[in-house]
Design an enzyme around this catalytic site. Structure first.
Site, PDB file in Angstrom:
ATOM      1  N   SER A 118      -5.696 -39.924  60.603  1.00 40.75           N
ATOM      2  CA  SER A 118      -5.559 -38.573  60.048  1.00 40.75           C
ATOM      3  C   SER A 118      -4.888 -38.564  58.682  1.00 40.75           C
ATOM      4  O   SER A 118      -4.069 -37.702  58.370  1.00 40.75           O
ATOM      5  CB  SER A 118      -4.774 -37.677  61.018  1.00 40.75           C
ATOM      6  OG  SER A 118      -5.083 -36.319  60.832  1.00 40.75           O
ATOM      7  N   SER A 141      -5.327 -30.662  61.521  1.00 42.84           N
ATOM      8  CA  SER A 141      -6.170 -31.784  61.091  1.00 42.84           C
ATOM      9  C   SER A 141      -7.557 -31.824  61.707  1.00 42.84           C
ATOM     10  O   SER A 141      -8.380 -32.657  61.292  1.00 42.84           O
ATOM     11  CB  SER A 141      -5.459 -33.112  61.366  1.00 42.84           C
ATOM     12  OG  SER A 141      -4.476 -33.361  60.391  1.00 42.84           O
ATOM     13  N   LYS A 155     -10.461 -31.851  59.367  1.00 43.05           N
ATOM     14  CA  LYS A 155     -11.052 -33.055  58.793  1.00 43.05           C
ATOM     15  C   LYS A 155     -12.473 -33.280  59.318  1.00 43.05           C
ATOM     16  O   LYS A 155     -13.264 -34.001  58.693  1.00 43.05           O
ATOM     17  CB  LYS A 155     -10.168 -34.263  59.089  1.00 43.05           C
ATOM     18  CG  LYS A 155      -8.819 -34.236  58.344  1.00 43.05           C
ATOM     19  CD  LYS A 155      -7.979 -35.443  58.674  1.00 43.05           C
ATOM     20  CE  LYS A 155      -6.748 -35.552  57.779  1.00 43.05           C
ATOM     21  NZ  LYS A 155      -5.666 -34.624  58.155  1.00 43.05           N
TER      22      LYS A 155
END
Length: 403
Positions: free
Chosen positions: A167, A110, A113
């Site tokens: 997230s 993640s 991102k």
């Protein structure tokens, strides 16, 4: 109490001083990175990374082309961590203070991102209200989600907070779609790869906007530092990254109640001067982490790939490396973070990026562009060829002025 906790964390993972590789060390003198034992974990087989490209491994300085440890000469050994690669850099000067395999390929999870944020934040109006679609909700069962609902109406800012605090993978899909200019998340991922190339993150290739594992998806600790630096240059990102709590509004038409989300990055609660960052985890990537902090007017960023949460969690490993970085002199350096656009103007760098399988698209299409910009470039090139026959030297001078 917070200071005592951090001191205890650092003492837990700090190894006794060991020989370290100074900048400029030869391949024969590569020193293993300080590590702490981690329990054996069941995980999927590591994907095969693209073939190494020498020019990409030397981005930021020849000393960064190492599989081992690189730190300035004469400094104390960095703390041992479980991460397979990491890097510490100055957010403002761009100086790299040290790293372990900074250009080794890793799987992002993640922390990808952040690339989505670096790409889409300038494109989207945070006050605009949008509708979440069924495609946005197409995420891996059991994966991280903020709790948006299909057909729900949310501001762009609410979706950003869902992405960066919790997230949310559905939030990532929505932002990639909305920022693409084509209402297509796949086009958003292409824009992410173009942005990575523009930033000089030539070892980064996104397949999913969220960081959920995808074939051919890679990054490096060095590239993550470039991406993080671009994020922290945005005031809006800095505000989001330090947001503690955020409301997710009720959706009466979908019969869902409102609720509140909390920032999952423990650094902002437990590290003095924390500026925020991003956590990540998949079974394949293990724990990944990006964090930044300010101390004495100095802002540092740390990036980690392939860490285990035992004996200490990813953010704690990042905190220990930040502590180490803040002890170094301000002029300490083993390399630097390249500036956005610096490598896309260099033919050799662009050629090496294109030679790597799964590399981002050419620099001609990098950076924020309007839908159909590829067509515009083609028309411009054809028009230029016609004008060249008529204007000769005048066109040459004009072309030299293009970015």
């Amino acid at each position: 109490m917070r200071a005592a906790l951090l001191a205890a964390t650092a003492s837990t993972i700090l190894l006794a001083p060991a020989p370290v590789a100074a900048a400029g060390a030869s391949a024969a003198s590569i020193v293993r990175c300080p590590r702490v034992p981690a329990p054996a974990m069941s995980r999927p087989p590591r994907p095969s990374p693209p073939p190494a490209v020498p020019e990409q491994r030397a981005v930021g300085g020849a000393a960064l082309d190492t599989t081992g440890l690189v730190v300035p000469a004469g400094v104390a050994a960095p703390p041992g961590v479980t991460a397979t690669s990491w890097l510490v850099a100055d957010l403002d000067s761009g100086q790299v203070l040290g790293g372990c395999g900074p250009h080794e390929y890793g799987t992002p999870a993640s922390v990808q991102k952040l690339l989505l944020a670096a790409t889409m934040l300038p494109r989207l109006d945070p006050k605009q209200t949008v509708t979440v679609t069924s495609d946005d909700m197409n995420i891996e069962p059991g994966s991280s989600a903020v709790g948006l609902v299909e057909g729900g109406r949310y501001t762009i800012e609410t979706i950003w907070l869902g992405l960066l605090l919790n997230s949310g993978n559905e939030a990532a899909n929505a932002l990639a779609r909305l920022g693409s200019g084509t209402d297509d998340a796949a086009a958003g991922v292409r824009a992410m790869n173009e942005q990575a190339h523009r930033l000089g993150a030539l070892q980064t290739h996104a397949v999913t906007p969220s960081g959920l594992d995808g074939k051919g998806q890679f990054t490096s600790a060095y590239d993550l530092a470039l991406i993080a630096r671009a994020c922290f240059a945005e005031p809006t990102f800095r505000r989001y990254a330090l947001t503690d709590l955020a409301p997710i509004p009720a959706q009466p038409a979908q019969r869902t109640k409102g609720f509140q989300i909390q920032n999952e990055n423990q650094l902002i609660y437990r590290y003095p001067g924390a500026l925020g960052g991003k956590t990540g985890f998949t079974d394949l990537a293990r724990h990944t982490y990006v964090g930044a902090a300010e101390r004495g007017g100095r802002r540092l960023v740390v990036t980690l790939l392939g860490a285990e949460s035992t004996p200490v969690r990813g953010w704690e490993q990042g905190a220990a490396l930040l502590d180490w970085g803040f002890t170094l002199p301000r002029d300490a350096s083993v390399g630097r973070l390249v500036e956005p656009g610096e490598l896309t103007a260099t033919p050799s760098a662009a050629a090496s990026a294109l030679a790597a399988p799964g590399a981002p698209r050419p620099a001609a299409a990098s950076g924020p562009t309007r839908p159909g910009s590829g067509w515009l470039w083609s028309v411009t090139a054809l028009s230029g060829a016609s004008v060249l026959a008529l204007l000769g030297g005048l066109l040459w001078r004009r072309r030299r002025q293009l970015p």
